[in-house]
Write an enzyme that holds these catalytic residues in place. Structure first.
Site, PDB file in Angstrom:
ATOM      1  N   LYS A  26       4.754   9.231   1.348  1.00  0.00           N
ATOM      2  CA  LYS A  26       3.677   8.468   1.082  1.00  0.00           C
ATOM      3  C   LYS A  26       4.685   7.071   1.510  1.00  0.00           C
ATOM      4  CE  LYS A  26       1.314   5.616  -1.584  1.00  0.00           C
ATOM      5  NZ  LYS A  26       0.153   4.412  -0.798  1.00  0.00           N
ATOM      6  N   ASN A  27       4.823   6.662   1.481  1.00  0.00           N
ATOM      7  CA  ASN A  27       5.669   4.710   1.324  1.00  0.00           C
ATOM      8  C   ASN A  27       6.539   5.303   2.462  1.00  0.00           C
ATOM      9  OD1 ASN A  27       3.379   3.892   0.528  1.00  0.00           O
ATOM     10  ND2 ASN A  27       4.617   3.591  -1.400  1.00  0.00           N
ATOM     11  N   CYS A 121      -5.454  -0.095  -3.188  1.00  0.00           N
ATOM     12  CA  CYS A 121      -5.317   0.458  -4.166  1.00  0.00           C
ATOM     13  C   CYS A 121      -5.948  -1.378  -5.066  1.00  0.00           C
ATOM     14  CB  CYS A 121      -4.590   1.380  -5.100  1.00  0.00           C
ATOM     15  SG  CYS A 121      -3.698   2.581  -4.775  1.00  0.00           S
ATOM     16  N   ARG A 126      -3.192  -8.967  -4.003  1.00  0.00           N
ATOM     17  CA  ARG A 126      -1.888  -8.490  -3.266  1.00  0.00           C
ATOM     18  C   ARG A 126      -1.764  -9.037  -1.798  1.00  0.00           C
ATOM     19  NH1 ARG A 126      -2.460  -1.917  -2.962  1.00  0.00           N
ATOM     20  NH2 ARG A 126       0.152  -2.528  -2.560  1.00  0.00           N
ATOM     21  N   ASP A 312       5.127   2.415 -10.325  1.00  0.00           N
ATOM     22  CA  ASP A 312       3.820   3.710  -9.017  1.00  0.00           C
ATOM     23  C   ASP A 312       4.107   4.720 -10.257  1.00  0.00           C
ATOM     24  OD1 ASP A 312       3.476   2.231  -6.924  1.00  0.00           O
ATOM     25  OD2 ASP A 312       4.537   3.179  -5.918  1.00  0.00           O
ATOM     26  N   ARG A 406      -5.726  10.172  -1.732  1.00  0.00           N
ATOM     27  CA  ARG A 406      -4.313   9.123  -0.427  1.00  0.00           C
ATOM     28  C   ARG A 406      -3.563   9.902  -0.477  1.00  0.00           C
ATOM     29  NH1 ARG A 406      -5.282   4.095  -2.457  1.00  0.00           N
ATOM     30  NH2 ARG A 406      -3.712   3.698  -0.460  1.00  0.00           N
TER      31      ARG A 406
HETATM   32  N1  EPU Z   1       3.283 -10.587  -2.990  1.00  0.00           N
HETATM   33  C1  EPU Z   1       3.430 -11.683  -2.749  1.00  0.00           C
HETATM   34  N2  EPU Z   1       3.343 -12.210  -1.590  1.00  0.00           N
HETATM   35  C2  EPU Z   1       3.178 -11.234  -0.389  1.00  0.00           C
HETATM   36  C3  EPU Z   1       3.400 -10.072  -0.803  1.00  0.00           C
HETATM   37  C4  EPU Z   1       3.291  -8.892  -2.058  1.00  0.00           C
HETATM   38  O1  EPU Z   1       3.458 -12.019  -3.734  1.00  0.00           O
HETATM   39  O2  EPU Z   1       2.577 -11.782   1.264  1.00  0.00           O
HETATM   40  C5  EPU Z   1       3.655 -10.168  -4.078  1.00  0.00           C
HETATM   41  C6  EPU Z   1       2.100  -8.934  -4.270  1.00  0.00           C
HETATM   42  O3  EPU Z   1       1.603 -10.438  -5.210  1.00  0.00           O
HETATM   43  C7  EPU Z   1       4.116  -8.313  -6.366  1.00  0.00           C
HETATM   44  C8  EPU Z   1       5.128  -7.873  -5.391  1.00  0.00           C
HETATM   45  O4  EPU Z   1       4.694  -9.435  -4.427  1.00  0.00           O
HETATM   46  O5  EPU Z   1       3.632  -8.843  -7.621  1.00  0.00           O
HETATM   47  C9  EPU Z   1       5.271  -7.036  -4.749  1.00  0.00           C
HETATM   48  O6  EPU Z   1       4.347  -6.253  -4.044  1.00  0.00           O
HETATM   49  P1  EPU Z   1       4.550  -6.441  -2.790  1.00  0.00           P
HETATM   50  O7  EPU Z   1       4.428  -6.574  -1.913  1.00  0.00           O
HETATM   51  O8  EPU Z   1       5.675  -5.472  -3.438  1.00  0.00           O
HETATM   52  O9  EPU Z   1       3.942  -4.365  -2.911  1.00  0.00           O
HETATM   53  P2  EPU Z   1       3.464  -3.749  -1.299  1.00  0.00           P
HETATM   54  O10 EPU Z   1       5.007  -3.776  -0.521  1.00  0.00           O
HETATM   55  O11 EPU Z   1       1.712  -4.480  -0.922  1.00  0.00           O
HETATM   56  C10 EPU Z   1       5.052  -1.301  -2.235  1.00  0.00           C
HETATM   57  C11 EPU Z   1       3.931  -0.435  -2.073  1.00  0.00           C
HETATM   58  C12 EPU Z   1       3.079   0.523  -3.525  1.00  0.00           C
HETATM   59  C13 EPU Z   1       4.069  -0.310  -4.674  1.00  0.00           C
HETATM   60  C14 EPU Z   1       4.771  -1.232  -4.833  1.00  0.00           C
HETATM   61  C15 EPU Z   1       5.719  -1.796  -5.393  1.00  0.00           C
HETATM   62  C16 EPU Z   1       3.318   0.795  -0.365  1.00  0.00           C
HETATM   63  C17 EPU Z   1       2.329   0.754   1.143  1.00  0.00           C
HETATM   64  N3  EPU Z   1       3.154   0.310  -1.272  1.00  0.00           N
HETATM   65  O12 EPU Z   1       3.331  -2.269  -1.993  1.00  0.00           O
HETATM   66  O13 EPU Z   1       2.540   1.847  -3.946  1.00  0.00           O
HETATM   67  O14 EPU Z   1       3.894  -0.082  -6.080  1.00  0.00           O
HETATM   68  O15 EPU Z   1       5.855  -1.834  -3.199  1.00  0.00           O
HETATM   69  O16 EPU Z   1       6.768  -1.146  -5.004  1.00  0.00           O
HETATM   70  O17 EPU Z   1       4.221   0.967   0.549  1.00  0.00           O
HETATM   71  C18 EPU Z   1       1.345   3.022  -4.044  1.00  0.00           C
HETATM   72  O18 EPU Z   1       2.069   4.028  -3.270  1.00  0.00           O
HETATM   73  O19 EPU Z   1       0.457   3.537  -4.397  1.00  0.00           O
HETATM   74  C19 EPU Z   1       1.480   1.312  -4.309  1.00  0.00           C
HETATM   75  C20 EPU Z   1       0.634   0.554  -4.912  1.00  0.00           C
END
Ligand code: EPU
Length: 434
Positions: A26-27, A121, A126, A312, A406
């Site tokens: 998915k990701n 989610c 976030r 995850d 999803r």
């Molecule tokens: N963060 C910030 N500022 C930002 C963006 C992120 O502080 O502008 C922080 C977040 O609050 C968090 C950390 O950075 O503490 C890591 O979050 P990250 O941005 O890596 O998460 P994400 O990119 O939103 C992706 C996956 C998630 C997975 C995480 C960690 C996708 C679409 N989502 O999320 O997947 O848990 O990386 O590996 O790629 C899922 O598939 O169920 C899922 C939630």
């Protein structure tokens, strides 16, 4: 109308057997779909998982003007015409966190983008601060009106160097894609190292991008022209989270489970941890064979960016720990809302104490009882399915279509094929939980 799973538990029997094939990730797929905006011609994407999130991502691009066709199961072609909206449709984008990655390519190609604060989610705060920071460093002006961001880079994006104060997967991907069409060189320091990022970069590079350093904390992108998909096909990498979840399920309830079409190299941390808890795991090139042992030992887990233990997989792993003898600590370091499901697990008979929003103590072994459950998010939803499979009696898991569907393609029929007694039912209910 909502979808529900009704699962009859195995009551501790190790009855599952056979083989289950892992789908495309998915990701990874979601980012590849967004990346089509970087191409001047048609791009072919294959091994796309048939899940609500990928459907929604195509729906978003189509709504903005993309021409999408689906010649066969899992294969899509996408063409982004010159007449393409730079506004991410709020009603679609809001429903999915990953929509935010489309902002990078849209801004880089069309010089502006607008988007709502994305949903997804409910696993904790976030924020989007790193996105806003990055856009500004690349020369764009960011304004906010009501709940929408408007970003404009008059004269195009400029390459920039930035250090991410938090390692973020989607931020890394967004700016890696933005850098492909920016003027000059972009350097992302403290970049995330998840394999999905490498999967995307490898494809973009075959189509003309100049990205180096992926898989290390510093990624450098030399900006250039629109990419070409001619003669290239993207094949989505196997979903390591789905594979890891099957691994946990097999470790709890399988006589012998073959997890095929996967990449075990992406699962080193979960494999090591499960082995240290006493699970017998055989690793082949694209297959993992797992058998549930008669005794499991407690083990501590701490989620971490790749190559550490993935957040995850934290919820399925906590279900596993309820069956291990002794006391295990779970430390969720990435998202503060990702232990919200533990209360429901405790209602099934698990002994879990929350120490603080990031840490839980699990005492095992507990025998779980079937319950009516409402899944709080995608990954916890599958963890509830696993808990229901090993429990005594029947469990009913609600709101499957807005959580589990999803991210997992046809999960019920695939589980049925390895011996799980699971049925999907449509119910009309306002408050299904007693
Ligand atoms: N963060 C910030 N500022 C930002 C963006 C992120 O502080 O502008 C922080 C977040 O609050 C968090 C950390 O950075 O503490 C890591 O979050 P990250 O941005 O890596 O998460 P994400 O990119 O939103 C992706 C996956 C998630 C997975 C995480 C960690 C996708 C679409 N989502 O999320 O997947 O848990 O990386 O590996 O790629 C899922 O598939 O169920 C899922 C939630």
């Amino acid at each position: 109308m909502s979808n529900t799973f009704v699962i009859k538990g195995l009551e501790g029997e190790r009855a599952l057997h056979g083989s289950v094939a892992v789908t495309g990730a998915k990701n990874a797929a979601l980012k590849a779909i967004a990346a089509t905006v970087l191409f001047r011609d048609t791009v072919t994407l294959t091994n796309i998982p048939l899940i609500n999130d990928t459907e929604r991502m195509f729906e978003l691009l189509k709504d903005m003007g993309a021409e999408v066709s689906n010649p066969k199961k899992g294969t899509y072609t996408v063409f982004i015409p010159q007449k393409f909206s730079s506004d991410l449709t709020p009603s679609i984008a809001k429903r999915m966190r990953a929509s935010v990655v489309a902002t990078g390519p849209v801004l880089a190609r069309f010089g502006k983008v607008s988007f709502p604060h994305p949903g997804g989610c409910v696993i904790g705060a976030r924020p989007l601060d790193l996105f806003v920071d990055g856009f500004e460093k690349m020369g764009a002006i960011v304004t906010m009106k009501e709940d929408r961001y408007f970003v404009e880079a008059k004269g195009g994006l400029k390459g920039a160097e930035f250090f991410l104060k938090n390692k973020s997967v989607t931020v890394t991907e967004t700016f890696m894609m933005a850098g492909v069409l920016a003027k000059g060189t972009t350097v992302i320091k403290n970049a995330a190292m998840e394999p999905e990022i490498a999967d995307l970069a490898a494809f973009l590079n075959t189509c003309g991008a100049k990205i180096v350093g992926v898989g290390t904390p510093t990624i450098t992108i030399k900006g250039g022209k629109l990419l070409s998909g001619k003669g290239h096909t993207y094949k989505t990498m196997p979903d390591r989270i789905e594979a890891g979840s099957f691994l946990v399920l097999g470790a709890l309830a399988a006589r012998e489970l073959h997890i095929t079409n996967c990449n075990p190299a992406h699962l080193e941390s979960p494999i090591e941890i499960l082995r240290s808890a006493g699970v017998g795991i055989e690793v082949k090139k694209t297959e993992i064979i797992v058998r549930a042992p008669s005794r499991l030992m407690a083990v501590d887990i701490k989620t971490h960016e790749y190559p550490g233990f993935p957040t995850d997989l934290q919820a399925p792993m906590t279900v596993f720990l309820t069956q291990a003898e002794g006391e295990s600590k779970v430390f969720e370091t990435i998202f503060e809302g990702r232990l919200n499901y533990t209360e429901a697990l405790a209602s099934m008979g698990a002994q879990i104490t929350m120490m603080d929003p990031h840490r839980a103590l699990v005492r095992g072994k507990s025998s779980l009882r079937g319950r009516k459950l409402m899944s709080p998010d995608l990954r916890a939803g599958l963890a509830f399915v696993i808990a229901a499979i090993i429990a005594k009696g029947e469990s009913v898991i609600h709101n499957v279509d807005t959580t589990i569907d999803r991210g997992y393609e046809n999960i019920d029929s695939r589980l049925r094929a390895i011996g799980v007694d699971i049925k999907r039912a449509e119910i009309i209910s306002e408050n299904p939980i007693n």
